[in-house]
Write a protein that holds these residues in place. Structure first.
Motif, PDB file in Angstrom:
ATOM      1  N   HIS A 138      -5.857   3.908  -6.894  1.00  0.00           N
ATOM      2  CA  HIS A 138      -6.494   4.174  -5.601  1.00  0.00           C
ATOM      3  C   HIS A 138      -7.606   5.215  -5.726  1.00  0.00           C
ATOM      4  CE1 HIS A 138      -4.013   1.529  -3.246  1.00  0.00           C
ATOM      5  NE2 HIS A 138      -2.909   2.097  -3.688  1.00  0.00           N
TER       6      HIS A 138
ATOM      7  N   SER B 279      -1.435   5.540  -7.791  1.00  0.00           N
ATOM      8  CA  SER B 279      -2.268   6.630  -7.260  1.00  0.00           C
ATOM      9  C   SER B 279      -3.550   6.773  -8.081  1.00  0.00           C
ATOM     10  CB  SER B 279      -1.496   7.942  -7.178  1.00  0.00           C
ATOM     11  OG  SER B 279      -1.156   8.395  -8.448  1.00  0.00           O
TER      12      SER B 279
ATOM     13  N   THR C 171       2.423   4.536  -2.063  1.00  0.00           N
ATOM     14  CA  THR C 171       2.090   5.357  -3.233  1.00  0.00           C
ATOM     15  C   THR C 171       3.025   6.551  -3.409  1.00  0.00           C
ATOM     16  OG1 THR C 171       0.456   6.550  -1.939  1.00  0.00           O
ATOM     17  CG2 THR C 171      -0.360   4.722  -3.271  1.00  0.00           C
TER      18      THR C 171
ATOM     19  N   ASN D  64       0.820  -1.212   0.000  1.00  0.00           N
ATOM     20  CA  ASN D  64       0.000   0.000   0.000  1.00  0.00           C
ATOM     21  C   ASN D  64       0.860   1.271   0.000  1.00  0.00           C
ATOM     22  OD1 ASN D  64      -2.501   1.188  -0.209  1.00  0.00           O
ATOM     23  ND2 ASN D  64      -2.729   1.417   2.011  1.00  0.00           N
TER      24      ASN D  64
ATOM     25  N   LYS E 175     -10.460   3.478  -7.381  1.00  0.00           N
ATOM     26  CA  LYS E 175     -11.054   2.499  -6.463  1.00  0.00           C
ATOM     27  C   LYS E 175     -11.996   3.167  -5.461  1.00  0.00           C
ATOM     28  CE  LYS E 175     -10.217  -1.768  -4.404  1.00  0.00           C
ATOM     29  NZ  LYS E 175     -10.909  -2.814  -5.105  1.00  0.00           N
ATOM     30  N   ARG E 176     -11.680   4.392  -5.062  1.00  0.00           N
ATOM     31  CA  ARG E 176     -12.578   5.117  -4.148  1.00  0.00           C
ATOM     32  C   ARG E 176     -13.912   5.408  -4.828  1.00  0.00           C
ATOM     33  NH1 ARG E 176      -7.757   7.802  -2.478  1.00  0.00           N
ATOM     34  NH2 ARG E 176      -8.133   9.473  -3.960  1.00  0.00           N
TER      35      ARG E 176
END
Length: 137
Positions: free
Chosen positions: A88, A85, A48, A46, A91-92
């Motif tokens: 992520h 990045s 970034t 995890n 994904k949010r």
């Protein structure tokens, strides 16, 4: 065209026909493999940021197994950070977003490039460059 403050930046691109040699194709594929390893480690840990991902790669043996110049390795880590990045962020917004994986061989670098006598010189090994002929225009 990009507008930044009071400056106006223009960018022009030209299509270039080039049939890559086996050594260039090998470089592209090795870069793709390095990039995927960086992405994999970044997903597992995890991480970034460039610095944290570089540190996280050390227990995995870093990128020593790839016989490429060090600035290609730095560019692989840097590209992976950008991909992670974006992943992520995506994904949010959408939890069903697939994990990133690079399939197409490619190469990203901004170091050691030269243009001379109508050729684009791509760094290959220490003090060795691969000439790529450019269009006359």
């Amino acid at each position: 065209m990009e507008h930044s403050g009071s400056l106006l930046n223009a960018m022009k691109s030209v299509q270039q026909r080039y049939v890559p040699t086996p050594e260039v194709l090998s470089m592209f594929d090795q870069f793709r493999q390095m990039l995927n390893k960086c992405i994999q480690v970044g997903l597992e840990t995890n991480m970034t940021s460039i610095q944290s991902l570089s540190i996280a790669l050390r227990p995995y043996g870093g990128l020593k197994e790839y016989r490429m110049m060090s600035y290609y390795k730095y560019c692989a880590v840097s590209s992976a950070v950008g991909i992670l990045s974006n992943y992520h962020k995506s994904k949010r917004k959408n939890p069903k977003t697939k994990e990133p994986y690079v399939r197409q061989p490619h190469l990203t670098t901004c170091y050691g490039l030269k243009i001379k006598n109508g050729n684009f010189f791509l760094p290959f090994k220490c003090h060795e460059r691969i000439p790529i002929p450019l269009n006359p225009y």
